[in-house]
Design a protein around this motif. Structure first.
Motif, short mmCIF file in Angstrom:
data_model
loop_
_atom_site.label_atom_id
_atom_site.label_comp_id
_atom_site.label_asym_id
_atom_site.label_seq_id
_atom_site.Cartn_x
_atom_site.Cartn_y
_atom_site.Cartn_z
N ARG A 111 0.84 -1.20 0.00
CA ARG A 111 0.00 0.00 0.00
C ARG A 111 0.87 1.24 0.00
NH1 ARG A 111 -5.37 -1.24 1.85
NH2 ARG A 111 -5.54 -3.44 2.40
N PHE A 112 0.46 2.24 -0.76
CA PHE A 112 1.16 3.51 -0.84
C PHE A 112 0.42 4.54 0.01
CE2 PHE A 112 2.65 1.15 -4.40
CZ PHE A 112 3.93 1.61 -4.67
N PRO A 113 1.06 5.66 0.36
CA PRO A 113 0.34 6.72 1.08
C PRO A 113 -0.93 7.10 0.31
CG PRO A 113 2.67 7.20 1.03
CD PRO A 113 2.47 6.01 0.14
N PRO A 114 -2.09 6.97 0.93
CA PRO A 114 -3.34 7.18 0.19
C PRO A 114 -3.57 8.63 -0.21
CG PRO A 114 -3.78 6.91 2.52
CD PRO A 114 -2.32 6.66 2.34
N GLU A 115 -4.21 8.80 -1.36
CA GLU A 115 -4.66 10.12 -1.78
C GLU A 115 -6.16 10.05 -2.02
OE1 GLU A 115 -2.58 11.14 -5.35
OE2 GLU A 115 -3.97 10.06 -6.64
N VAL A 116 -6.83 11.17 -1.86
CA VAL A 116 -8.28 11.22 -1.96
C VAL A 116 -8.68 12.08 -3.16
CG1 VAL A 116 -10.45 11.73 -0.77
CG2 VAL A 116 -8.44 11.04 0.54
N ARG A 117 -9.43 11.48 -4.07
CA ARG A 117 -9.92 12.19 -5.24
C ARG A 117 -11.43 12.37 -5.12
NH1 ARG A 117 -7.01 7.87 -9.32
NH2 ARG A 117 -4.84 8.23 -8.67
N THR A 118 -11.94 13.46 -5.63
CA THR A 118 -13.36 13.74 -5.47
C THR A 118 -13.96 14.31 -6.75
OG1 THR A 118 -15.01 14.96 -4.17
CG2 THR A 118 -12.91 16.05 -4.55
N ALA A 119 -15.24 14.00 -6.97
CA ALA A 119 -15.98 14.50 -8.13
C ALA A 119 -17.44 14.13 -7.95
CB ALA A 119 -15.42 13.93 -9.43
N ILE A 120 -18.28 14.66 -8.86
CA ILE A 120 -19.68 14.24 -8.95
C ILE A 120 -19.85 13.64 -10.35
CG2 ILE A 120 -22.09 14.94 -8.68
CD1 ILE A 120 -21.11 17.45 -7.27
N PRO A 121 -19.41 12.40 -10.55
CA PRO A 121 -19.46 11.82 -11.90
C PRO A 121 -20.88 11.47 -12.30
CG PRO A 121 -18.73 10.18 -10.33
CD PRO A 121 -18.85 11.48 -9.57
N VAL A 122 -21.14 11.51 -13.59
CA VAL A 122 -22.43 11.09 -14.14
C VAL A 122 -22.21 9.82 -14.97
CG1 VAL A 122 -24.43 11.76 -15.51
CG2 VAL A 122 -23.23 13.48 -14.16
N ASP A 123 -21.60 9.97 -16.14
CA ASP A 123 -21.18 8.79 -16.88
C ASP A 123 -19.84 8.32 -16.31
OD1 ASP A 123 -20.25 11.25 -17.75
OD2 ASP A 123 -19.77 10.56 -19.75
N GLY A 124 -19.60 7.03 -16.33
CA GLY A 124 -18.38 6.50 -15.72
C GLY A 124 -18.42 6.54 -14.21
N ARG A 125 -19.62 6.39 -13.63
CA ARG A 125 -19.78 6.47 -12.17
C ARG A 125 -19.55 5.07 -11.57
NH1 ARG A 125 -22.29 10.43 -8.99
NH2 ARG A 125 -22.95 9.71 -6.95
N PHE A 126 -18.29 4.64 -11.55
CA PHE A 126 -17.93 3.34 -11.02
C PHE A 126 -18.76 2.23 -11.67
CE2 PHE A 126 -16.15 6.20 -8.03
CZ PHE A 126 -15.07 5.56 -7.46
N GLU A 127 -18.66 2.14 -12.99
CA GLU A 127 -19.45 1.19 -13.76
C GLU A 127 -18.77 -0.16 -13.93
OE1 GLU A 127 -22.39 1.35 -14.92
OE2 GLU A 127 -23.00 3.45 -14.92
N HIS A 128 -17.47 -0.27 -13.64
CA HIS A 128 -16.73 -1.48 -13.97
C HIS A 128 -16.27 -2.21 -12.71
CE1 HIS A 128 -16.65 -0.27 -18.17
NE2 HIS A 128 -16.17 0.91 -17.79
#
Length: 413
Positions: free
Chosen positions: A255-272
């Motif tokens: 594990r690497f030092p974690p980073e936090v990314r943020t957004a309000i996705p519409v398409d590609g909203r954790f689909e896979h």
């Protein structure tokens, strides 16, 4: 013969390409283009995780986990409710007043599938079963939430009023985007649950083991066009603004030092689905708390080295950016023809029967915006809009009231 060999080669190459893409797809890809979360917006997350973990603890005065404690004051726990007290209507929860951070918190533990009542809540749903505010939600979880609202709504309101009114802070795609200004979802790297549109009740009723089922879901979703996924309003998504904690990299160990990314996705909203050995462990609240705390410490360290503007100015600018991101997400949902999507958070979606509200209904709905809340929906008015009081005096969904009124009781002969 040569034609058959050529077709066979094409099929093998095509399958090999698909297998390579799926096996090398990592959770970090979902948020590769998102912005990094700031200290001000992410700071409450580890604290909220610890409060949820505290619900699991039988004695807060002698905590068993985590090692550094829950960092809460047991005297500030207003109410603690167990399975015996909820009688299966909801999981255990606590109501906690954090005077230091001016927060009133209702922390609810996750479903315990060893409990028959929680398992029934999970299975109480079918695809497209429950509409809510122009979208679809999980029926069993909504029923549990309505019970909680009836049980604790007045207590929470009283606590808010007694403390000077200075405290207080799973759905279809249009609702997931619409309420992104008030709902936040925290996802740790490869967590499988936000990525599968397969209903939870189907997952846990399956005769296959979970890894096998995830592989079959991955294979099925490969052949479903993106547009079809977006237009299927029965598919349920993780709600609101998303914070993705990323701590592992492709072809790297540990594990690497974690980073936090943020957004309000519409398409590609954790689909896979991510084919990862951590897909299930990343769903655990214990790991989410640990990694979110590490991420917060890293953000603080970076901020202490790179501060160039006053914190107040930074917070104001970030708030403006967050509001703009929400407006952009709403407009993106409309442009993609998401069912019941609206261009502004206060716009009215279609009614349950597919019709558009009348002018008088629209005018009434427009009045549900708080005049002092910066355009956010007033809580009391939102409740009045979506719920009515039944004969028992408890709140029920407007649709349920109509259904109950249309049922005639026939006495047996």
């Amino acid at each position: 013969m040569s034609l058959c060999c050529g077709v066979e080669s094409v099929v093998i190459l095509g399958f090999g390409r698909w297998a390579w893409k799926r096996c090398t797809y990592i959770g970090a890809n979902d948020s590769a283009n998102w912005t990094l979360a700031t200290l001000g917006e992410f700071e409450p997350i580890p604290r909220m995780c610890r409060l949820v973990l505290a619900v699991y603890e039988p004695d807060l005065n002698s905590p068993r986990f985590p090692q550094h404690g829950y960092r809460l004051n047991p005297d500030w726990v207003i109410k603690r409710v167990t399975y015996e007290q909820t009688q299966g209507r909801a999981p255990p929860y606590i109501i906690y007043i954090d005077h230091d951070h001016k927060e009133i918190v209702l922390a609810i533990r996750g479903l315990n599938l060893y409990k028959e009542s929680d398992y029934k809540t999970l299975l109480d749903n079918r695809l497209g079963m429950q509409m809510f505010d122009g979208g679809f939600v999980h029926h069993g979880l909504l029923k549990s939430a309505v019970w909680l609202l009836n049980e604790e709504g007045e207590i929470l309101k009283r606590l808010w009023e007694e403390n000077g009114k200075v405290y207080a802070r799973c759905m279809s795609l249009n609702l997931a985007v619409k309420y992104a200004d008030v709902i936040h979802s925290i996802i740790l790297q490869d967590d499988f649950l936000p990525r599968t549109a397969t209903p939870l009740e189907d997952i846990f009723k399956s005769i296959f083991c979970l890894p096998c089922l995830l592989f079959l879901v991955c294979l099925r979703d490969t052949f479903i066009p993106e547009g079809r996924k977006l237009r299927d309003q029965r598919r349920l998504y993780a709600p609101g603004r998303m914070y993705h904690i990323v701590e592992r990299k492709f072809c790297r160990c540990g594990r690497f030092p974690p980073e936090v990314r943020t957004a309000i996705p519409v398409d590609g909203r954790f689909e896979h689905i991510v084919l990862s050995c951590n897909a299930t462990s990343d769903h655990g609240i214990i790991w989410i708390e640990r990694e979110s705390q590490k991420a917060l410490e890293k953000i603080k360290e970076i901020n202490s080295e790179t501060i160039t503007t006053p914190p107040g100015v930074q917070k104001f600018e970030r708030m403006q950016t967050i509001e703009q991101e929400h407006r952009d997400a709403l407009e993106r949902a409309v442009s993609l023809n998401i069912p019941h999507a609206v261009a502004t958070a206060d716009a009215e979606p279609c009614m349950d029967n597919g019709t558009v509200p009348s002018q008088s209904e629209g005018d009434q709905a427009s009045k549900t915006k708080s005049t002092s809340g910066g355009g956010k929906t007033n809580w009391d008015e939102l409740v009045n809009k979506l719920f009515k009081k039944g004969e028992s005096g408890h709140l029920v969904l407007n649709r349920d009231v109509t259904a109950l009124n249309n049922i005639s009781v026939v006495q047996p002969p």
